[in-house]
Design a protein around this motif. Structure first.
Motif, short mmCIF file in Angstrom:
data_model
loop_
_atom_site.label_atom_id
_atom_site.label_comp_id
_atom_site.label_asym_id
_atom_site.label_seq_id
_atom_site.Cartn_x
_atom_site.Cartn_y
_atom_site.Cartn_z
N LYS A 10 1.17 12.94 3.19
CA LYS A 10 1.46 11.70 3.91
C LYS A 10 2.88 11.24 3.63
O LYS A 10 3.60 10.78 4.52
N ARG A 11 3.31 11.38 2.36
CA ARG A 11 4.67 11.00 2.00
C ARG A 11 5.69 11.84 2.76
O ARG A 11 6.70 11.33 3.25
N ALA A 60 2.33 3.33 3.68
CA ALA A 60 2.72 3.04 2.31
C ALA A 60 3.99 2.23 2.31
O ALA A 60 4.89 2.42 3.10
N ARG A 62 -2.09 12.75 -0.18
CA ARG A 62 -1.10 11.68 -0.39
C ARG A 62 0.31 12.24 -0.34
O ARG A 62 1.22 11.63 0.23
N SER A 85 -6.94 9.55 5.20
CA SER A 85 -5.96 9.23 4.18
C SER A 85 -6.43 9.74 2.83
O SER A 85 -7.60 10.07 2.63
N TRP A 86 -5.50 9.78 1.91
CA TRP A 86 -5.84 10.28 0.57
C TRP A 86 -6.87 9.38 -0.09
O TRP A 86 -7.75 9.85 -0.83
N ARG A 87 -6.82 8.08 0.18
CA ARG A 87 -7.83 7.17 -0.39
C ARG A 87 -9.23 7.51 0.15
O ARG A 87 -10.22 7.47 -0.58
#
Length: 447
Positions: free
Chosen positions: A217-218, A7, A214, A135-137
């Motif tokens: 991941k952050r 990101a 997400r 991943s969140w996507r």
């Protein structure tokens, strides 16, 4: 999309390493979790269907297990078409196993009955495993693809299946006067409202898990940034100081006076030494020298203040003072002498010129604090720093390898509470003139 996509632009090396490590660990965990879940489902299906027709479903479970292994092989950070294709295959295999009539079954039921067994719940296993590695996507993508594949299979089944004659009429006869109940229990009915409900609930869960992924991941990227900061600190401070700095809020911003030991080390005659060398050889010599010297600084709990071309400056007792700062500085200086001797032995064996270095160490009061405007640097300044630098310069006219001040020697004795073997071999030289210092000094030299 299949991997943990960075990101906010191109990730740094520590972020990339953290993402790759998370991806590999997540995929390993996801594959193991998948195999355990599939094994549990396989045993459970035997309990539900204790006949040979269970082998049909076991075949699909084997395909899912194999697909999980393939996913682990192609997993990487960033977008991967192969990985996306295998994820799509996962969903297609699971949907086909749920919807497709079992050819090994002796019973021939209406196709609509396949949707009555609640097998849609098994798709949540793939979604749950996806949160461990993707991943969140991609997690949200799994939800959308599942909804599309499941809806598509429903439309095909509803369009192509032929109702079993008489079953719908029998249900209406049995439940005459209860039209809603007859519709619900009609063997030929696909119960479209329930199918839509399944898809909507699955999408809600997928989006929720995607948002959670997400956020995770952050946190992972933030943690990678902290690791990078600690790595940067470790280039300048010893490990115990890095630990202290990482556990305290802004310990370096308080400007203060503090007693510290200051060490300067410099290659003697480096300009003449490097005159006949290739530029690359010069850089390699400097790298070798700096690496060996900074290793000793950190070994003795010192702080690497700065590189000075063919030398460096180190401090002991920064940013936090200790009980043996002077002793550590002296031990470090003597270790540097031994390391240079060992390095020169290696160089002689290779037919290379020896390296000679001068070392100066002083103990006294210095001003500590951050300097600079936009780019801050923790610095130690004051007369004590200048004295240590001048003592290092005295090694040349005195033809010695190490010069320490009387103040450092006194502090070492005080810290030890008596005689110290590290002081053995030093020669006392009183009334020495030191450039920049008005009064003469008593120094101690090691030849």
């Amino acid at each position: 999309m299949a991997g943990l996509d960075p990101a906010g632009g191109t990730p740094g090396k520590y972020t990339e390493a953290a993402l790759l490590r998370h991806k590999c660990e997540g995929m390993d965990l996801a594959v193991r979790a998948r195999w355990v879940a599939l094994a549990v489902i396989a045993v459970f299906l035997i309990f539900l269907t204790p006949s040979r027709e269970v082998l049909f479903y076991h075949g699909f479970l084997a395909l899912l297990a194999l697909n999980g292994w393939l996913l682990r092989r192609v997993a990487r950070v960033g977008q991967s078409r192969a990985e996306l294709a295998l994820i799509f295959a996962d969903l297609a295999i699971m949907t086909l196993g749920i919807v497709m009539p079992n050819p090994l079954s002796d019973e021939h039921l209406p196709l609509a009955m396949q949707y009555r067994h609640g097998n849609f719940l098994y798709l949540f296993v793939i979604l749950a495993a996806g949160t461990l590695a993707f991943s969140w996507r991609t997690v949200i993508g799994i939800g959308l693809w599942t909804a599309a594949i499941w809806t598509g299979a429903l439309i095909v089944a509803w369009w192509s299946s032929a109702p079993f004659p008489g079953l719908s009429q029998a249900a209406q006869t049995v439940f005459a006067g209860h039209s809603d109940l007859a519709a619900r229990l009609d063997p030929n009915a696909f119960q479209l409202r329930l199918r839509i409900q399944e898809v909507v609930v699955f999408l809600i869960v997928a989006v929720t898990l995607g948002v959670s992924a997400r956020r995770f991941k952050r946190l992972l990227i933030d943690n990678a940034a902290l690791e990078r900061e600690r790595a940067n600190l470790s280039r300048y401070f010893s490990p115990n100081v890095v630990e202290e700095l990482s556990q305290n809020d802004e310990p370096l911003k308080q400007v203060r006076r503090q007693d510290i030991a200051v060490l300067f080390v410099d290659i003697v005659g480096f300009t003449r030494f490097s005159a006949d060398l290739d530029p690359y050889e010069v850089i390699e010599v400097l790298r070798g020298f700096h690496a060996r010297m900074e290793a000793e600084v950190f070994r003795y709990d010192g702080t690497l203040d700065k590189y000075l071309g063919d030398g460096l400056m180190a401090t002991f007792g920064t940013p936090l003072s200790g009980e043996t700062d002077a002793t550590n500085a002296l031990d470090c200086a003597r270790a540097m002498v031994r390391v240079i001797d060992g390095w020169n032995q290696e160089r002689r064996q290779r037919g290379e010129a020896e390296i000679h270095a001068g070392i100066g160490v002083h103990f006294g009061t210095a001003v500590l604090g951050d300097i600079g405007a936009n780019r801050l640097e923790f610095a130690a300044i004051g007369t004590s720093v200048n004295v240590a630098s001048r003592l290092e310069a005295l090694t040349r006219p005195l033809s010695v390898r190490l010069v320490i001040s009387d103040a450092l020697r006194a502090q070492v004795l005080q810290e030890a509470g008596g005689a110290v073997t590290a002081l053995d071999g030093f020669t006392r030289r009183p009334d020495q003139s030191v450039r920049g210092i008005e009064e003469t000094m008593t120094i101690w030299t090691l030849g």
